[in-house]
Design a protein around this motif. Sequence first.
Motif, PDB file in Angstrom:
ATOM      1  N   VAL A 173       0.858  -1.181   0.000  1.00  0.00           N
ATOM      2  CA  VAL A 173       0.000   0.000   0.000  1.00  0.00           C
ATOM      3  C   VAL A 173       0.899   1.238   0.000  1.00  0.00           C
ATOM      4  CG1 VAL A 173      -1.739   1.299   1.291  1.00  0.00           C
ATOM      5  CG2 VAL A 173      -1.841  -1.214   1.226  1.00  0.00           C
ATOM      6  N   VAL A 174       0.700   2.080  -0.983  1.00  0.00           N
ATOM      7  CA  VAL A 174       1.453   3.330  -1.084  1.00  0.00           C
ATOM      8  C   VAL A 174       0.603   4.431  -0.457  1.00  0.00           C
ATOM      9  CG1 VAL A 174       2.391   5.055  -2.681  1.00  0.00           C
ATOM     10  CG2 VAL A 174       2.636   2.596  -3.183  1.00  0.00           C
ATOM     11  N   GLY A 175       1.094   5.011   0.631  1.00  0.00           N
ATOM     12  CA  GLY A 175       0.341   6.098   1.257  1.00  0.00           C
ATOM     13  C   GLY A 175      -0.243   5.668   2.578  1.00  0.00           C
ATOM     14  N   ALA A 226      11.413   0.056  -3.812  1.00  0.00           N
ATOM     15  CA  ALA A 226      11.324  -1.100  -4.722  1.00  0.00           C
ATOM     16  C   ALA A 226      12.298  -2.197  -4.283  1.00  0.00           C
ATOM     17  CB  ALA A 226      11.621  -0.658  -6.153  1.00  0.00           C
ATOM     18  N   GLU A 227      13.518  -1.759  -3.903  1.00  0.00           N
ATOM     19  CA  GLU A 227      14.513  -2.723  -3.457  1.00  0.00           C
ATOM     20  C   GLU A 227      14.044  -3.399  -2.154  1.00  0.00           C
ATOM     21  OE1 GLU A 227      18.605  -1.172  -3.753  1.00  0.00           O
ATOM     22  OE2 GLU A 227      18.943  -2.266  -1.871  1.00  0.00           O
ATOM     23  N   ALA A 228      13.471  -2.587  -1.278  1.00  0.00           N
ATOM     24  CA  ALA A 228      12.991  -3.137   0.000  1.00  0.00           C
ATOM     25  C   ALA A 228      11.886  -4.169  -0.237  1.00  0.00           C
ATOM     26  CB  ALA A 228      12.486  -1.995   0.891  1.00  0.00           C
ATOM     27  N   VAL A 240       0.222  -7.240  -5.729  1.00  0.00           N
ATOM     28  CA  VAL A 240      -0.792  -6.192  -5.857  1.00  0.00           C
ATOM     29  C   VAL A 240      -0.290  -4.952  -5.118  1.00  0.00           C
ATOM     30  CG1 VAL A 240      -3.150  -5.516  -5.239  1.00  0.00           C
ATOM     31  CG2 VAL A 240      -2.683  -7.871  -5.975  1.00  0.00           C
ATOM     32  N   VAL A 241      -0.464  -3.799  -5.749  1.00  0.00           N
ATOM     33  CA  VAL A 241      -0.108  -2.535  -5.091  1.00  0.00           C
ATOM     34  C   VAL A 241      -1.342  -1.633  -5.125  1.00  0.00           C
ATOM     35  CG1 VAL A 241       1.498  -0.586  -5.026  1.00  0.00           C
ATOM     36  CG2 VAL A 241       2.241  -2.761  -6.011  1.00  0.00           C
ATOM     37  N   VAL A 251       1.845   6.815  -8.318  1.00  0.00           N
ATOM     38  CA  VAL A 251       1.724   5.777  -9.345  1.00  0.00           C
ATOM     39  C   VAL A 251       3.105   5.318  -9.826  1.00  0.00           C
ATOM     40  CG1 VAL A 251       0.876   5.272 -11.680  1.00  0.00           C
ATOM     41  CG2 VAL A 251      -0.645   6.337 -10.006  1.00  0.00           C
ATOM     42  N   PRO A 252       4.040   6.238 -10.106  1.00  0.00           N
ATOM     43  CA  PRO A 252       5.389   5.752 -10.449  1.00  0.00           C
ATOM     44  C   PRO A 252       5.978   4.848  -9.359  1.00  0.00           C
ATOM     45  CG  PRO A 252       5.199   8.076 -10.994  1.00  0.00           C
ATOM     46  CD  PRO A 252       3.926   7.701 -10.267  1.00  0.00           C
ATOM     47  N   GLN A 253       5.768   5.199  -8.097  1.00  0.00           N
ATOM     48  CA  GLN A 253       6.280   4.340  -7.022  1.00  0.00           C
ATOM     49  C   GLN A 253       5.577   2.979  -7.050  1.00  0.00           C
ATOM     50  OE1 GLN A 253       5.797   3.870  -2.344  1.00  0.00           O
ATOM     51  NE2 GLN A 253       6.503   5.922  -2.862  1.00  0.00           N
ATOM     52  N   ALA A 254       4.256   2.999  -7.240  1.00  0.00           N
ATOM     53  CA  ALA A 254       3.503   1.737  -7.290  1.00  0.00           C
ATOM     54  C   ALA A 254       4.028   0.849  -8.417  1.00  0.00           C
ATOM     55  CB  ALA A 254       2.016   2.027  -7.466  1.00  0.00           C
TER      56      ALA A 254
END
Length: 348
Positions: A173-175, A226-228, A240-241, A251-254
Amino acid sequence: MKAIVKTAPGPGNLAYTDFKDPDLQPGQVVIEVQATGLCGTDLSLYNWAESMVRQFKPKPPMVMGHEFAGVVAHVGAGVTGLRVGDRVTANPMIYCGECYYCKAGRHSICDHRPQLGLGLNGCFARFIAVRQENVYPLPPETSFEAAAMSEVLCVALHTLDRIPVGPGDTVAVVGAGPMGFLVLLAAQAAGASRLVMTGLKADGDRLNVAKSLGAHTIVVDGTDPAEAVRDLTRGLGADVVFECAGHPSGVPQALSLARKGGRIGVLGQGYADSSFNTAILSYREVELIGVRSYDPKVWHRSYDVLASRQFPLEALITHRLPLEDAARGIELMKSKQGLKIMFTTDWA
Ligand SMILES: [Zn+2]
Ligand SMILES: [Zn+2]
């Protein structure tokens, strides 16, 4: 009645003031609000964010707020199945029921869907009028505060209808805002094997809540998320993100977190353009899936979700403030100090 009112267009312009009681129309009930939650969209209305204004066409002076639970105080002509004293919550989206999308069961993308508290008068007040079909009774054991989170809960249920997850899935989950947490809890309830939440240093306390719920947390400032995530997933990435930040970098991070063939649910409603090279969608066969609000189906299901206590909703409430302190609540939310900020009311 007393209400938190957006008094004029433009940023700010908020007051705790007298406002006319709602008119009770046939087919409606008036609900006396007992608990009401502050949402990121309220902050957008407060800030008069351009995309929000375009979408909901608010016309101040208007009462803010759309997440609430309360007690039926008056019943309009023609209403059946609801009585004075019933404990209820309500779907604040007034979908039309007539358009192509409503008829296809896709109420979330209805062509005409004004929303209580964003375009129409909302629930940061003693009373709110709501049409009968949008009102849902509460399980007897559910608190008003938990029930006031029904709206975000329903977004999360709808999200998993759009993008199912299950055992074996790593869900990122981003955010780390309230929406991110509801989606995290929904993924957990659906049986996801691994949960990850990314956030900023400023989200410190919020990420601690995520940890307490069993999620891995990643602070993105200064680390490569991303590495983590690859380190946690044998080099693969997340199945799933869910993008719940609404920030242009979300979105780029996802995309960077998802494995090849992964699915990304985009819930965040970004205020600015986001940029990435679309070739990544082809090279990696990643699916980017938009998600918005809910439909009546998930509101019906939310009764049993509340009754089951599968979601520890109260654990997300970090602040309880009297309604007249809404401005302070907004400041807390802006500074990411609170997670869910709940306004309590005492009308006695
Ligand atoms: Zn909301
Ligand atoms: Zn419609």
